[in-house]
Design an enzyme around this catalytic site. Structure first.
Site, short mmCIF file in Angstrom:
data_model
loop_
_atom_site.label_atom_id
_atom_site.label_comp_id
_atom_site.label_asym_id
_atom_site.label_seq_id
_atom_site.Cartn_x
_atom_site.Cartn_y
_atom_site.Cartn_z
CD GLU A 165 -16.52 13.77 52.05
OE1 GLU A 165 -15.72 14.62 51.66
OE2 GLU A 165 -16.75 13.52 53.38
CG HIS A 168 -17.62 18.23 49.94
ND1 HIS A 168 -18.44 19.54 50.45
CD2 HIS A 168 -17.92 17.20 51.17
CE1 HIS A 168 -19.11 19.06 51.62
NE2 HIS A 168 -18.63 18.09 51.99
CG ASP A 175 -19.28 19.52 55.43
OD1 ASP A 175 -19.70 18.62 54.73
OD2 ASP A 175 -18.22 19.40 55.68
#
Length: 943
Positions: A165, A168, A175
């Site tokens: 995460e 990201h 993803d």
């Protein structure tokens, strides 16, 4: 360069010099997470007040980030780790010798811990709303994910999930799996599972156990009950953005391990670049070097903070400039509404004012009832002073004195600073502001407010607003309505349902409706304000037809406001208001409606408006966003309109979209976006967003979008299938929408510089196409995309330039020399329209001329990109790169063609049988005719 530009440059230089002279700590304030000497400092994890206290939650957060730090350090090849982390504990939890929070708040957190508000599901996810390589908004973990160890079987260890995460959030990668497209046909016309890297192994599993892939894939769809299960033991080391749960996975996909053919978001959003390529191109990597081989990073250190009492001080300008354009009156109206309606119960509130000197008007009073609110309203300034000079630092100094009376420090307090003054000495108190621990929200009035006022907000993590000098602008009330405690408790905060203003002619009326949906209704208030003469004639009708009149409102003739609070819970449905201007002069009439959640278990629909950055320089556009959701569930099909007000000139109305095109990165994620480039003047611009949703339109998605850590359904271990517990659904049943809803939110302000004074040449190209897709149909390729405009996403482009290549690197690095596709018959449509174009790439089937060096002849994949061109030959950036399989080579028909081949065989057999039958019938007829003729001939002979 204008005089104002020169002034701004001087102020900026002064400010920069002062920053250098101050401590390094000041440089990192207000800027979020900082990377220094390979370590991240200032990461903020905040727990929502609605989360029940659990003694294991904080230790598990610490353990997760500690594991993540060492995993991240190795995954980034000794480049970065987590050094200092703050954990913000809600005031609803018991005190436990925690440090007092300063400028930290739930709304500023990089990582939030909160439930789904009644829905089941524990997917960790990151809200990404910008393009590849850009930071996201926050990471979301549920308490159950952090407490339930059983979930690690499907997600992997929490530390690995955190790194997934973090990539990201920090580096803007996406993803590498795709639940919607779990397989694809590669360049060799083989069926492959969507993954990265391609070296990760597994088998197809049917209802009764392992099975060949042809039993699972029928007509390009997975057969129900089939899935691809990965081996628990792998040799592949990548990739973290695909399946962080595998023990062998310790790095991101790089150029050698990346799978550019996989139909995943990373390839779509980042033009087929690997995650590692994007990460190493980030500022973090450009400005740092790997640590030496002998050094290891220290474990992270954690600071546990807890918010104290809610403390607010209004710091209000009373210089003579406040008499211009009814600034003081509009300030009084907005401040009264804030004190009577917006500020939360049990908050301590004080008031200070300033001109060239500061003055304390009201020491801290805790709000426990309406009498406390009225008392504070009585301390608001009633007149302006005679002097025009302003000293913002003097005002803030008095504000700090007010809030420090409570606990000896200003830590955790909030200052609402309102000024129209041009004070050149704001920089003198930056050090005081930095050390105060207070958050400063700034509201600039008119075009004369000091240039660097917003630096106070930037340094302390506060909001910034701008109020133009227009009598019918409701920006002042909108700004005060936007300011909340920052605790993250949506059930206690006021939500703005309506905000409108209009100059109404004598004996005309302002008439409209506001929707009260059933998720709000508590503590509902209607506010009416006017600028001249007496109050208008007010008629307000609720959904049942009951009417409220002017006499039912609490009227303050001095402040020229009328306010009605609806007792209990306001009836859901349409409320109709009518304001009649009964006077003989023009009236600037404004209406504001606010409410709170009606039920503690059902979160209301909300909208958060914001811009990509604090300022821009012509001709670069500003990206405007509106995050529309119910709890954490995106709301789709809403009508979202932004109103942008410059310092001078008319406001601009701009419709925002959630269509995955233009400024909007991801379709149907509840974040509505648009480019804004209609710059009228230099200076500040105010932003407000209005959301309306029709009851006839579907509102909620059945899942939470965003970038999720992959949940693995099971593994193959020692040849045995070991399934994990079924993933809990985050789907949400659609609630019946009888009335729709309406929401308003201020998005603060931003600044624009470098706008030409007069007419200028066209400098706005079409926007980049970000949703190009390619599909092979027989021997042709069909492209689809959303049309850009003549200027960014407005108007109609003049032409398209489409190029293709069999080499991904060639089209990435040298688009201009890729093979040009004939688009002479392709005319661009209006911006936002879906474009479809089909062409035949026969050029690639005529020999090895265009076969890239080093590539196998069996690779029959093509790569396509596009850009738009306007009437003045300005070109957009090159689009995302789409790809398609070119043709099916002989003797290698894929499994996907099995059904078609069987059908062809059946049809061929039927055709042969038909021909045989026809031959038999014809032969039989001929023989019969011949036999008949012979009989006749014999008969004649007998005669």
């Amino acid at each position: 360069m204008t005089h104002r530009d020169n002034e701004g440059l001087v102020y900026s230089l002064k400010f920069l010099i002062l920053l250098v002279a101050l401590s390094p700590e000041l440089l990192s304030l207000g800027a979020g997470v900082q990377l220094q000497d390979n370590g991240y400092d200032g990461l903020l994890v905040a727990i929502n007040p609605q989360v029940s206290e659990d003694q294991n939650l904080i230790p598990n957060i610490k353990k997760m980030i500690t594991e993540a730090s060492f995993y991240l350090f190795n995954a980034t090849k000794r480049r970065v780790f987590f050094r200092n982390i703050k954990i913000l504990i809600p005031a609803t939890w018991k005190a436990n010798n925690y440090s007092k929070a300063k400028q930290e708040s739930y709304e500023k957190a990089n990582v939030i811990v909160t439930d789904w508000y009644g829905a089941h599901g524990d997917d960790p996810y990151t809200l990404q709303y910008r393009r590849c390589g850009k930071e996201g908004k926050y990471i979301h973990f549920t308490p159950d994910f952090l407490l339930n160890d059983d979930l690690t079987a499907g997600y992997g260890s929490r530390g690995k999930v955190f790194v997934h995460e973090w990539a990201h959030l920090r580096w803007g990668v996406f993803d590498e799996y795709n639940n919607e497209k779990p397989f694809y046909i590669n360049g060799q016309n083989q069926i492959k599972v969507t993954r990265c890297s391609s070296d990760i192994t597994g088998i197809f599993v049917c209802e009764k156990g392992p099975c060949p892939q042809e039993n699972c894939i029928i007509s390009k769809l997975f057969k129900e009950g089939c899935m691809f299960i990965y081996n628990s033991t792998q040799n592949a080391t990548a990739s973290i953005m695909f399946m962080q749960s595998l023990s062998s996975v310790v790095e991101f996909c790089n150029a050698s391990t990346h799978n550019p053919e996989a139909p995943n978001l990373q390839n779509q959003m980042c033009s087929l670049r690997s995650a590692w390529d994007v990460i190493t191109d980030s500022a973090d990597f450009r400005h740092s070097s790997p640590m030496s081989e002998t050094k290891l990073p220290p474990p992270p250190t954690f600071s546990l903070l807890q918010a104290g009492d809610k403390v607010v001080c209004l710091v209000l300008d009373v210089s003579s400039k406040m008499a211009e354009a009814d600034r003081l009156l509009r300030l009084q109206q907005a401040a009264e509404f804030y004190l009577m309606q917006i500020v939360e119960i049990h908050t301590f509130v004080g008031i200070a004012s300033f001109n060239s000197k500061g003055e304390i008007r009201a020491q801290l009073h805790q709000i426990n009832n309406d009498d406390d609110r009225k008392l504070l309203v009585s301390y608001l300034p009633a007149t302006v002073s005679a002097e025009a000079e302003t000293s913002i630092c003097s005002g803030l100094k008095k504000g700090f004195e007010v809030v420090e009376k409570l606990n000896g420090k200003a830590h955790g307090s909030v200052m609402v600073l309102v000024t129209s003054g041009d004070d050149e000495h704001v920089a003198n108190c930056l050090l005081t502001v930095q050390s105060s621990g207070s958050t400063i929200h700034t509201i600039a009035l008119g075009s004369s407010a000091v240039e660097n006022l917003e630096e106070l907000s930037h340094l302390t993590g506060g909001l910034k607003f701008f109020v133009p000098d227009k009598s019918n602008s409701s920006s002042m009330i909108d700004a005060f309505s936007r300011i909340s405690s920052g605790t993250g408790d949506i059930f206690q905060q006021h939500i703005q349902l309506e905000s409108t203003g209009e100059n109404v002619q004598p004996h005309y009326q302002l008439k409209n409706t506001v929707t009260m949906d059933n998720s709000v209704g508590n503590d509902t208030a209607f506010l009416v304000t006017w600028q001249t003469s007496g109050p208008p004639e007010i008629v307000l009708a609720d959904p049942s037809g009951r009417k409220y009149y002017t006499d039912d409102f609490v009227t303050n003739l001095t402040l020229q406001t009328a306010r009605l609070r609806i007792p209990g819970t306001a009836k859901p449905g349409l409320w109709m208001y009518t304001l009649n201007n009964t006077h003989d002069s023009l009236q600037a009439l404004k209406v504001t409606v606010t409410s709170r959640a009606s039920r503690s278990a059902v979160p209301p629909a909300t909208v958060e408006a914001f811009v990509e950055r604090d300022s821009t320089r012509f001709p670069h556009p500003m990206m405007i966003y509106a995050n529309v959701r119910k709890g954490f569930y995106p709301i789709l099909n809403a009508t979202v309109t932004a109103t942008i007000e410059p310092e001078t000139g008319d406001p601009v109305m701009l419709k925002l979209f959630d269509d995955g095109a233009g400024a909007d990165v991801i379709k149907n994620d509840g974040i509505y976006s648009r480019y804004f480039f209609s710059f009228a003047v230099n200076g500040r611009y105010s932003l407000k967003v209005h959301v309306r949703h029709s009851p006839s339109m579907s509102a909620l998605t059945h899942s939470v979008p965003g970038s999720h850590a992959m949940y693995v359904p099971g593994y193959i271990a020692n040849g045995n299938i070991q399934m994990n517990a079924p993933r809990t659904s985050v789907g949400r049943s659609e609630e019946e929408q009888k009335w729709g809803f309406s929401r308003i939110s201020s998005g603060g302000s931003f600044s624009v510089l470098g706008v030409p004074a007069g007419p200028h040449a066209d400098v706005f190209p079409p926007c980049k196409i970000i949703d190009l897709e390619a599909v092979k149909v027989e021997d042709q390729v069909t492209l689809s995309w959303t049309a850009p405009g003549e200027d960014f996403d407005e108007g109609q482009a003049n032409s398209y330039e489409i190029r293709m290549s069999k080499s991904l690197q060639n089209i990435q690095d040298d688009f201009n020399n890729a093979i040009l596709v004939n688009t002479s018959k392709l005319t661009p449509q209006q911006a936002g329209t879906k474009e479809i174009f089909t062409f035949s790439p026969k050029l690639f089937t005529k020999g090895p001329k265009y076969q890239p060096e080093g590539e196998a002849q069996e690779n029959h994949r093509i790569y396509v990109a596009i850009r738009a061109i306007d009437r003045n030959s300005l070109k957009s950036a090159v689009s995302n790169i789409a790809q398609a399989s070119l043709f099916i080579p002989p003797n290698s028909a894929p499994v996907l063609a099995r059904d078609r081949l069987i059908l062809k065989g059946i049809l061929t057999a039927m055709g042969l049988i038909g021909i045989i039958c026809l031959t038999i019938v014809v032969t039989h007829c001929i023989l019969n005719k011949k036999k008949t003729a012979d009989n006749k001939e014999n008969g004649m002979k007998l005669l």
